[in-house]
Write a protein that holds these residues in place. Structure first.
Motif, PDB file in Angstrom:
ATOM      1  N   ALA A  98       0.821  -1.209   0.000  1.00  0.00           N
ATOM      2  CA  ALA A  98       0.000   0.000   0.000  1.00  0.00           C
ATOM      3  C   ALA A  98       0.858   1.263   0.000  1.00  0.00           C
ATOM      4  CB  ALA A  98      -0.928  -0.005   1.212  1.00  0.00           C
ATOM      5  N   PHE A  99       2.058   1.180   0.580  1.00  0.00           N
ATOM      6  CA  PHE A  99       2.946   2.336   0.679  1.00  0.00           C
ATOM      7  C   PHE A  99       3.728   2.596  -0.614  1.00  0.00           C
ATOM      8  CE2 PHE A  99       7.258   3.874   1.913  1.00  0.00           C
ATOM      9  CZ  PHE A  99       6.889   5.158   2.300  1.00  0.00           C
ATOM     10  N   LEU A 100       4.065   1.570  -1.360  1.00  0.00           N
ATOM     11  CA  LEU A 100       4.933   1.709  -2.541  1.00  0.00           C
ATOM     12  C   LEU A 100       4.421   2.719  -3.579  1.00  0.00           C
ATOM     13  CD1 LEU A 100       6.071  -1.988  -2.956  1.00  0.00           C
ATOM     14  CD2 LEU A 100       7.467  -0.054  -2.197  1.00  0.00           C
ATOM     15  N   PRO A 101       3.131   2.761  -3.905  1.00  0.00           N
ATOM     16  CA  PRO A 101       2.671   3.779  -4.864  1.00  0.00           C
ATOM     17  C   PRO A 101       2.934   5.206  -4.386  1.00  0.00           C
ATOM     18  CG  PRO A 101       1.029   2.065  -4.658  1.00  0.00           C
ATOM     19  CD  PRO A 101       2.060   1.814  -3.582  1.00  0.00           C
ATOM     20  N   LYS A 102       2.910   5.420  -3.092  1.00  0.00           N
ATOM     21  CA  LYS A 102       3.200   6.760  -2.556  1.00  0.00           C
ATOM     22  C   LYS A 102       4.651   7.142  -2.822  1.00  0.00           C
ATOM     23  CE  LYS A 102      -0.363   6.315   0.869  1.00  0.00           C
ATOM     24  NZ  LYS A 102      -0.703   5.711   2.094  1.00  0.00           N
ATOM     25  N   VAL A 111       6.431   6.115  -5.408  1.00  0.00           N
ATOM     26  CA  VAL A 111       6.507   6.413  -6.842  1.00  0.00           C
ATOM     27  C   VAL A 111       5.909   7.786  -7.137  1.00  0.00           C
ATOM     28  CG1 VAL A 111       5.722   5.678  -9.119  1.00  0.00           C
ATOM     29  CG2 VAL A 111       6.599   4.005  -7.511  1.00  0.00           C
ATOM     30  N   GLN A 112       4.809   8.117  -6.518  1.00  0.00           N
ATOM     31  CA  GLN A 112       4.186   9.419  -6.757  1.00  0.00           C
ATOM     32  C   GLN A 112       5.070  10.574  -6.286  1.00  0.00           C
ATOM     33  OE1 GLN A 112       0.508   8.531  -4.751  1.00  0.00           O
ATOM     34  NE2 GLN A 112      -0.581   8.245  -6.680  1.00  0.00           N
ATOM     35  N   SER A 113       5.957  10.313  -5.349  1.00  0.00           N
ATOM     36  CA  SER A 113       6.839  11.373  -4.853  1.00  0.00           C
ATOM     37  C   SER A 113       8.055  11.597  -5.754  1.00  0.00           C
ATOM     38  CB  SER A 113       7.308  11.042  -3.437  1.00  0.00           C
ATOM     39  OG  SER A 113       8.266  10.008  -3.450  1.00  0.00           O
ATOM     40  N   LEU A 114       8.269  10.729  -6.715  1.00  0.00           N
ATOM     41  CA  LEU A 114       9.435  10.828  -7.604  1.00  0.00           C
ATOM     42  C   LEU A 114       9.103  11.691  -8.816  1.00  0.00           C
ATOM     43  CD1 LEU A 114      10.498   7.057  -7.533  1.00  0.00           C
ATOM     44  CD2 LEU A 114      11.306   8.910  -6.060  1.00  0.00           C
ATOM     45  N   GLU A 115       8.796  12.946  -8.576  1.00  0.00           N
ATOM     46  CA  GLU A 115       8.296  13.828  -9.628  1.00  0.00           C
ATOM     47  C   GLU A 115       9.247  13.989 -10.802  1.00  0.00           C
ATOM     48  OE1 GLU A 115       7.293  17.483  -7.735  1.00  0.00           O
ATOM     49  OE2 GLU A 115       5.839  16.545  -6.402  1.00  0.00           O
ATOM     50  N   ASP A 116      10.542  14.068 -10.535  1.00  0.00           N
ATOM     51  CA  ASP A 116      11.507  14.293 -11.607  1.00  0.00           C
ATOM     52  C   ASP A 116      12.128  13.013 -12.142  1.00  0.00           C
ATOM     53  OD1 ASP A 116      11.157  17.050 -11.525  1.00  0.00           O
ATOM     54  OD2 ASP A 116      12.663  17.284  -9.949  1.00  0.00           O
ATOM     55  N   ALA A 117      11.735  11.887 -11.595  1.00  0.00           N
ATOM     56  CA  ALA A 117      12.344  10.621 -12.009  1.00  0.00           C
ATOM     57  C   ALA A 117      12.008  10.299 -13.449  1.00  0.00           C
ATOM     58  CB  ALA A 117      11.866   9.493 -11.100  1.00  0.00           C
ATOM     59  N   ARG A 118      12.987   9.738 -14.144  1.00  0.00           N
ATOM     60  CA  ARG A 118      12.789   9.333 -15.531  1.00  0.00           C
ATOM     61  C   ARG A 118      12.938   7.832 -15.733  1.00  0.00           C
ATOM     62  NH1 ARG A 118      17.088  13.197 -17.735  1.00  0.00           N
ATOM     63  NH2 ARG A 118      17.403  13.739 -15.566  1.00  0.00           N
ATOM     64  N   ALA A 119      13.537   7.148 -14.759  1.00  0.00           N
ATOM     65  CA  ALA A 119      13.708   5.694 -14.879  1.00  0.00           C
ATOM     66  C   ALA A 119      13.465   5.049 -13.521  1.00  0.00           C
ATOM     67  CB  ALA A 119      15.102   5.358 -15.385  1.00  0.00           C
ATOM     68  N   LEU A 120      12.786   3.918 -13.554  1.00  0.00           N
ATOM     69  CA  LEU A 120      12.521   3.139 -12.353  1.00  0.00           C
ATOM     70  C   LEU A 120      12.972   1.713 -12.644  1.00  0.00           C
ATOM     71  CD1 LEU A 120      11.247   3.185  -9.515  1.00  0.00           C
ATOM     72  CD2 LEU A 120       9.069   2.623 -10.595  1.00  0.00           C
ATOM     73  N   VAL A 121      13.838   1.182 -11.792  1.00  0.00           N
ATOM     74  CA  VAL A 121      14.435  -0.137 -12.013  1.00  0.00           C
ATOM     75  C   VAL A 121      14.008  -1.071 -10.894  1.00  0.00           C
ATOM     76  CG1 VAL A 121      16.601  -1.417 -12.265  1.00  0.00           C
ATOM     77  CG2 VAL A 121      16.431   0.935 -13.135  1.00  0.00           C
ATOM     78  N   PHE A 122      13.484  -2.218 -11.267  1.00  0.00           N
ATOM     79  CA  PHE A 122      13.166  -3.284 -10.320  1.00  0.00           C
ATOM     80  C   PHE A 122      14.134  -4.430 -10.588  1.00  0.00           C
ATOM     81  CE2 PHE A 122       9.131  -1.098 -10.962  1.00  0.00           C
ATOM     82  CZ  PHE A 122       8.663  -0.952  -9.677  1.00  0.00           C
ATOM     83  N   HIS A 123      14.746  -4.967  -9.540  1.00  0.00           N
ATOM     84  CA  HIS A 123      15.699  -6.045  -9.748  1.00  0.00           C
ATOM     85  C   HIS A 123      15.327  -7.253  -8.908  1.00  0.00           C
ATOM     86  CE1 HIS A 123      17.856  -5.624  -5.889  1.00  0.00           C
ATOM     87  NE2 HIS A 123      17.437  -4.381  -5.978  1.00  0.00           N
ATOM     88  N   ILE A 147       2.698  -0.604 -10.100  1.00  0.00           N
ATOM     89  CA  ILE A 147       3.639   0.475  -9.796  1.00  0.00           C
ATOM     90  C   ILE A 147       4.278   0.983 -11.087  1.00  0.00           C
ATOM     91  CG2 ILE A 147       5.809   1.032  -8.625  1.00  0.00           C
ATOM     92  CD1 ILE A 147       4.928  -1.020  -6.464  1.00  0.00           C
ATOM     93  N   ALA A 148       4.638   0.065 -11.975  1.00  0.00           N
ATOM     94  CA  ALA A 148       5.215   0.456 -13.267  1.00  0.00           C
ATOM     95  C   ALA A 148       4.223   1.293 -14.060  1.00  0.00           C
ATOM     96  CB  ALA A 148       5.627  -0.786 -14.060  1.00  0.00           C
ATOM     97  N   ALA A 149       2.983   0.864 -14.107  1.00  0.00           N
ATOM     98  CA  ALA A 149       1.950   1.610 -14.841  1.00  0.00           C
ATOM     99  C   ALA A 149       1.763   3.000 -14.242  1.00  0.00           C
ATOM    100  CB  ALA A 149       0.633   0.837 -14.832  1.00  0.00           C
ATOM    101  N   LEU A 150       1.747   3.095 -12.928  1.00  0.00           N
ATOM    102  CA  LEU A 150       1.616   4.388 -12.263  1.00  0.00           C
ATOM    103  C   LEU A 150       2.780   5.299 -12.640  1.00  0.00           C
ATOM    104  CD1 LEU A 150       0.237   6.227 -10.116  1.00  0.00           C
ATOM    105  CD2 LEU A 150       1.670   5.061  -8.410  1.00  0.00           C
ATOM    106  N   PHE A 151       3.992   4.772 -12.591  1.00  0.00           N
ATOM    107  CA  PHE A 151       5.179   5.561 -12.914  1.00  0.00           C
ATOM    108  C   PHE A 151       5.139   6.065 -14.359  1.00  0.00           C
ATOM    109  CE2 PHE A 151       9.591   5.937 -14.409  1.00  0.00           C
ATOM    110  CZ  PHE A 151      10.065   6.872 -13.500  1.00  0.00           C
TER     111      PHE A 151
END
Length: 152
Positions: A50-54, A56-68, A83-87
């Motif tokens: 439940a916390f993870l989308p928050k 992602v929403q705070s990463l306003e200037d982010a251009r890449a998100l990496v999951f490993h 989360i990927a779709a939200l980003f």
């Protein structure tokens, strides 16, 4: 290994490179269990999901998100995909055909419609064989997203 990926993305490993990575690209842990105390990953708690989308929403200037790690596991995809779709600003969770697969099927990635944002699902960089080629490929993919933005 993260340093090698950053170098492949065009960073010189000097003061400032890590700051640029932290502004343009993010890699964060999905699980709320300490990585050192688990083997093969542990799914996050419901509170963490439940916390993870928050985050992602705070990463306003982010251009890449990496999951490993565990990047082909359907149990993890049920958490990562929204989360990927939200980003990416997608209206719905990405369909399997929306993803592009890297060489040797070591990772997959998707971009938003105007190619200003990128999401990468990749194997753990610490648990594979041909590590350097893999890290260089992911780093090269991230390079355009991590480049400094021109001032308006």
């Amino acid at each position: 290994r993260l340093s090698r990926m950053m170098a492949a993305a065009g960073f010189t490993l000097e003061p400032g490179a890590s700051r640029r990575w932290g502004v343009a690209a993010y890699m964060f842990e999905l699980s709320d269990a300490a990585a050192a105390s688990q083997d093969r990953g542990r799914l996050p708690s419901e509170a963490r999901v439940a916390f993870l989308p928050k985050i992602v929403q705070s990463l306003e200037d982010a251009r890449a998100l990496v999951f490993h790690g565990r990047w082909k596991d359907p149990d993890w995809d049920t958490i990562r995909d929204p989360i990927a779709a939200l980003f990416l600003g997608a209206a719905e969770v990405l369909r399997p055909e929306s993803w592009t697969h890297g060489p040797d099927d070591d990772y997959r990635f998707a971009q938003n419609d105007d190619t200003t944002k990128l999401v990468v699902f990749m194997q753990s960089p610490t648990r594979r064989g041909r590590t350097n080629a893999f890290l260089d490929a992911v780093g090269g993919l991230l390079a355009p997203y991590c480049a400094p933005r021109a001032d308006p």
